[in-house]
Design a protein around this motif. Sequence first.
Motif, PDB file in Angstrom:
ATOM      1  N   HIS A   1       0.830  -1.204   0.000  1.00 10.90           N
ATOM      2  CA  HIS A   1       0.000   0.000   0.000  1.00 10.90           C
ATOM      3  C   HIS A   1       0.870   1.262   0.000  1.00 10.90           C
TER       4      HIS A   1
ATOM      5  N   THR B   1       0.461   3.840   1.640  1.00 11.23           N
ATOM      6  CA  THR B   1       0.007   4.545   2.834  1.00 11.23           C
ATOM      7  C   THR B   1       0.856   4.111   4.019  1.00 11.23           C
TER       8      THR B   1
ATOM      9  N   VAL C   1       1.338   3.717   7.982  1.00 12.16           N
ATOM     10  CA  VAL C   1       0.515   3.589   9.179  1.00 12.16           C
ATOM     11  C   VAL C   1       1.407   3.256  10.372  1.00 12.16           C
TER      12      VAL C   1
ATOM     13  N   ASP D   1      -5.853   3.964  -1.199  1.00 16.29           N
ATOM     14  CA  ASP D   1      -4.673   4.615  -0.614  1.00 16.29           C
ATOM     15  C   ASP D   1      -4.750   6.133  -0.723  1.00 16.29           C
TER      16      ASP D   1
ATOM     17  N   MET E   1      -6.411   8.131   2.093  1.00 21.74           N
ATOM     18  CA  MET E   1      -5.905   7.964   3.448  1.00 21.74           C
ATOM     19  C   MET E   1      -4.990   9.128   3.836  1.00 21.74           C
TER      20      MET E   1
ATOM     21  N   MET F   1      -2.222   6.878  11.318  1.00 21.34           N
ATOM     22  CA  MET F   1      -3.330   5.952  11.517  1.00 21.34           C
ATOM     23  C   MET F   1      -2.817   4.601  11.994  1.00 21.34           C
TER      24      MET F   1
ATOM     25  N   TYR G   1      -6.809   0.134  12.258  1.00 21.82           N
ATOM     26  CA  TYR G   1      -7.839   1.000  11.676  1.00 21.82           C
ATOM     27  C   TYR G   1      -7.786   0.911  10.150  1.00 21.82           C
ATOM     28  N   PHE G   2      -6.565   0.959   9.619  1.00 24.80           N
ATOM     29  CA  PHE G   2      -6.410   0.900   8.162  1.00 24.80           C
ATOM     30  C   PHE G   2      -6.988  -0.402   7.616  1.00 24.80           C
TER      31      PHE G   2
ATOM     32  N   ALA H   1      -9.843  -0.701   4.921  1.00 27.32           N
ATOM     33  CA  ALA H   1      -9.535  -1.357   3.654  1.00 27.32           C
ATOM     34  C   ALA H   1     -10.504  -2.493   3.366  1.00 27.32           C
TER      35      ALA H   1
END
Length: 228
Positions: free
Chosen positions: A12, A14, A16, A147, A150, A187, A191-192, A196
């Motif tokens: 990803h 993103t 976290v 992504d 986010m 995050m 939670y992600f 997702a």
Amino acid sequence: VNELWVADHQIHDTEVRNDCMTGAAMDAPIRLQLTCIMCMRSRKIVGYCWTVNGDWRSIATALRRACEQYGPCKVFYADNGADFKKAAAGASRISRPSREEIQAAADELMRTGPLQQLGIAVQHCIPYSPQSKPIERLFGTVHGGLDAIMPGFLTGNAYNRPDQAILAGAEHRKLMKMNLGAASTLMPASYFIKLAETWIEKKYNAGHHHRGRGLNGHTPNEIFDEGY
């Protein structure tokens, strides 16, 4: 539908904060890896799993999720990586009840791929040829649709990275040095994962209208349910 599944890993875009994953320090900044299984005909995501580093175990976990809900496919179209080859390894089954035999079975299963155990045939894609895997197009949709919304979105390109993500990452690393990683604005990974999973089931499987050949503007769920 549900006859041919295609699978692969993707990382990803993103960042976290780790609050639930093995394979990385607690509160460490990470980019989760998605192991994904897609029905070739309907483009429906039937199985998925998130890890710090995907391997044959994450493939088996995603495969278990898919088989529990939809039953095993006939052919598993996979990458040529060592983890996918391990998942496809063949060996005999052992299922006797004594403690010693159960341990022997467990040891044997470590040498037996889950595809062989489920009676699923495997076909490996053309080496070094991303276009031979239609799931690569799906990963583009994941990057652009999930992504990108986010707060820790990194874009995959350092030159186009949002200032917000750069500042959040820098702040997190400072807090980590003071053993205050849990106070970060990044995050949490848990939670992600929940977001997702919701995106996959509600936004993509139930709401993404495909215009590819034979899809005719229908969602993956509509095509899958019609032919299942």
